[in-house]
Design a protein around this motif. Structure first.
Motif, mmCIF file in Angstrom:
data_model
loop_
_atom_site.group_PDB
_atom_site.id
_atom_site.type_symbol
_atom_site.label_atom_id
_atom_site.label_comp_id
_atom_site.label_asym_id
_atom_site.label_seq_id
_atom_site.Cartn_x
_atom_site.Cartn_y
_atom_site.Cartn_z
ATOM 1 N N MET A 1 -4.459 -3.556 28.734
ATOM 2 C CA MET A 1 -5.478 -1.806 28.125
ATOM 3 C C MET A 1 -7.315 -3.139 28.232
ATOM 4 S SD MET A 1 -6.400 -0.123 24.443
ATOM 5 C CE MET A 1 -5.520 -1.235 23.806
ATOM 6 N N GLY A 2 -8.256 -2.449 29.318
ATOM 7 C CA GLY A 2 -9.451 -2.758 29.484
ATOM 8 C C GLY A 2 -10.428 -1.943 27.660
ATOM 9 N N LYS A 3 -11.842 -2.065 28.110
ATOM 10 C CA LYS A 3 -12.853 -2.054 27.436
ATOM 11 C C LYS A 3 -14.291 -1.005 28.500
ATOM 12 C CE LYS A 3 -11.941 -3.810 23.816
ATOM 13 N NZ LYS A 3 -12.348 -3.349 22.246
ATOM 14 N N ILE A 4 -14.829 -0.142 28.019
ATOM 15 C CA ILE A 4 -15.408 -0.192 28.896
ATOM 16 C C ILE A 4 -17.081 0.727 27.819
ATOM 17 C CG2 ILE A 4 -14.679 0.824 31.191
ATOM 18 C CD1 ILE A 4 -15.363 3.429 29.606
ATOM 19 N N VAL A 5 -18.552 0.305 28.247
ATOM 20 C CA VAL A 5 -18.983 -0.364 27.653
ATOM 21 C C VAL A 5 -19.894 0.994 27.741
ATOM 22 C CG1 VAL A 5 -21.304 -1.334 26.625
ATOM 23 C CG2 VAL A 5 -18.613 -2.445 26.988
ATOM 24 N N VAL A 6 -20.447 2.133 27.042
ATOM 25 C CA VAL A 6 -21.251 3.332 27.316
ATOM 26 C C VAL A 6 -22.459 3.559 26.073
ATOM 27 C CG1 VAL A 6 -21.213 5.307 27.785
ATOM 28 C CG2 VAL A 6 -18.769 5.100 28.580
ATOM 29 N N ARG A 7 -23.524 3.414 26.344
ATOM 30 C CA ARG A 7 -24.350 3.171 26.303
ATOM 31 C C ARG A 7 -24.399 2.201 24.118
ATOM 32 N NH1 ARG A 7 -26.663 9.386 26.108
ATOM 33 N NH2 ARG A 7 -26.342 9.041 27.841
ATOM 34 N N ASP A 8 -24.027 0.758 24.536
ATOM 35 C CA ASP A 8 -23.913 0.076 23.834
ATOM 36 C C ASP A 8 -22.767 0.282 22.498
ATOM 37 O OD1 ASP A 8 -25.918 -1.373 24.395
ATOM 38 O OD2 ASP A 8 -27.552 -0.076 23.736
ATOM 39 N N THR A 9 -21.894 1.493 23.729
ATOM 40 C CA THR A 9 -20.606 1.546 22.493
ATOM 41 C C THR A 9 -19.356 1.095 24.109
ATOM 42 O OG1 THR A 9 -21.552 3.274 21.181
ATOM 43 C CG2 THR A 9 -19.201 2.934 21.810
ATOM 44 N N GLU A 10 -17.987 -0.004 23.136
ATOM 45 C CA GLU A 10 -17.374 -0.686 23.635
ATOM 46 C C GLU A 10 -16.352 0.857 23.120
ATOM 47 O OE1 GLU A 10 -15.395 -3.648 22.553
ATOM 48 O OE2 GLU A 10 -16.346 -5.245 23.355
ATOM 49 N N ILE A 11 -15.494 1.012 24.667
ATOM 50 C CA ILE A 11 -14.000 2.132 24.512
ATOM 51 C C ILE A 11 -13.011 1.407 24.694
ATOM 52 C CG2 ILE A 11 -14.230 4.935 25.165
ATOM 53 C CD1 ILE A 11 -16.979 5.533 25.430
ATOM 54 N N ASN A 12 -12.147 2.235 24.620
ATOM 55 C CA ASN A 12 -10.885 1.654 24.510
ATOM 56 C C ASN A 12 -9.950 1.784 26.060
ATOM 57 O OD1 ASN A 12 -9.883 -0.578 23.303
ATOM 58 N ND2 ASN A 12 -10.296 0.837 22.004
ATOM 59 N N VAL A 13 -9.827 1.511 27.145
ATOM 60 C CA VAL A 13 -9.237 2.026 28.470
ATOM 61 C C VAL A 13 -7.708 1.991 28.495
ATOM 62 C CG1 VAL A 13 -9.252 2.620 30.751
ATOM 63 C CG2 VAL A 13 -11.472 2.605 29.393
ATOM 64 N N THR A 14 -6.487 2.578 28.769
ATOM 65 C CA THR A 14 -5.701 2.306 28.672
ATOM 66 C C THR A 14 -4.860 2.571 29.451
ATOM 67 O OG1 THR A 14 -5.396 2.265 26.416
ATOM 68 C CG2 THR A 14 -2.948 2.848 27.984
ATOM 69 N N ARG A 15 -4.226 2.224 30.362
ATOM 70 C CA ARG A 15 -3.420 2.703 31.994
ATOM 71 C C ARG A 15 -2.386 2.983 32.035
ATOM 72 N NH1 ARG A 15 -4.290 2.137 37.741
ATOM 73 N NH2 ARG A 15 -6.657 2.259 37.416
ATOM 74 N N ILE A 16 -1.578 3.980 32.418
ATOM 75 C CA ILE A 16 0.257 4.432 32.377
ATOM 76 C C ILE A 16 0.138 4.901 33.564
ATOM 77 C CG2 ILE A 16 1.316 5.638 30.415
ATOM 78 C CD1 ILE A 16 -0.209 5.748 28.210
ATOM 79 N N HIS A 17 0.971 3.902 34.039
ATOM 80 C CA HIS A 17 1.166 4.594 35.306
ATOM 81 C C HIS A 17 0.534 4.983 36.854
ATOM 82 C CE1 HIS A 17 5.261 5.337 33.682
ATOM 83 N NE2 HIS A 17 5.132 6.058 32.590
ATOM 84 N N ASP A 18 -0.494 4.295 36.991
ATOM 85 C CA ASP A 18 -1.638 3.546 37.374
ATOM 86 C C ASP A 18 -2.987 4.872 36.896
ATOM 87 O OD1 ASP A 18 -0.373 1.760 38.830
ATOM 88 O OD2 ASP A 18 0.944 2.323 40.640
ATOM 89 N N GLU A 19 -2.459 5.725 36.176
ATOM 90 C CA GLU A 19 -3.900 6.364 35.394
ATOM 91 C C GLU A 19 -4.235 6.104 34.596
ATOM 92 O OE1 GLU A 19 -4.202 9.945 37.010
ATOM 93 O OE2 GLU A 19 -2.915 9.045 37.795
ATOM 94 N N ASP A 20 -5.825 5.649 34.715
ATOM 95 C CA ASP A 20 -6.767 5.772 33.412
ATOM 96 C C ASP A 20 -6.430 6.863 32.142
ATOM 97 O OD1 ASP A 20 -6.685 2.854 34.343
ATOM 98 O OD2 ASP A 20 -8.741 3.145 35.534
ATOM 99 N N TYR A 21 -6.382 5.804 30.779
ATOM 100 C CA TYR A 21 -7.420 7.047 30.350
ATOM 101 C C TYR A 21 -8.085 6.467 28.763
ATOM 102 C CZ TYR A 21 -2.970 9.394 31.536
ATOM 103 O OH TYR A 21 -1.764 9.966 32.093
ATOM 104 N N ILE A 22 -9.175 6.822 28.453
ATOM 105 C CA ILE A 22 -9.690 6.310 28.015
ATOM 106 C C ILE A 22 -9.809 7.030 26.529
ATOM 107 C CG2 ILE A 22 -11.852 6.268 29.722
ATOM 108 C CD1 ILE A 22 -13.768 9.154 28.221
#
Length: 94
Positions: A1-22
């Motif tokens: 699982m990773g994270k992205i930062v959007v406007r100073d907010t961390e949002i978790n990102v999960t990868r399932i079967h080569d697809e990313d879900y926020i």
């Protein structure tokens, strides 16, 4: 699982079967504090978006049940949980 930062907010990102879900919960908390997904699902615009997404990506989506849910959206008495929504519609987007 990773994270992205959007406007100073961390949002978790999960990868399932080569697809990313926020994480919608992270996004909603950043925008509206205690605004919950169940309240978000009451909104007709939200449901219209979900319906379009499911049409494109989910051949098993139950449009009959979705139409019933969508027709009730916006009513003060209408509330649906994510678990109930997924059970009734076979949604995969949430």
């Amino acid at each position: 699982m990773g994270k992205i930062v959007v406007r100073d907010t961390e949002i978790n990102v999960t990868r399932i079967h080569d697809e990313d879900y926020i994480c919608l919960t992270d996004m909603l908390k950043a925008k509206d504090g205690d605004f919950f997904i169940t309240d978000w699902l009451r909104n007709r615009n939200t449901l219209e978006y979900i319906g379009v997404w499911e049409k494109v990506y989910n051949p098993d989506f139950n449009y009959g049940e979705f139409a019933i849910i969508k027709s009730q959206s916006g009513l003060n008495s209408f509330k649906i949980s994510v678990k109930e929504f997924v059970a009734k519609t076979n949604a995969i987007c949430i």
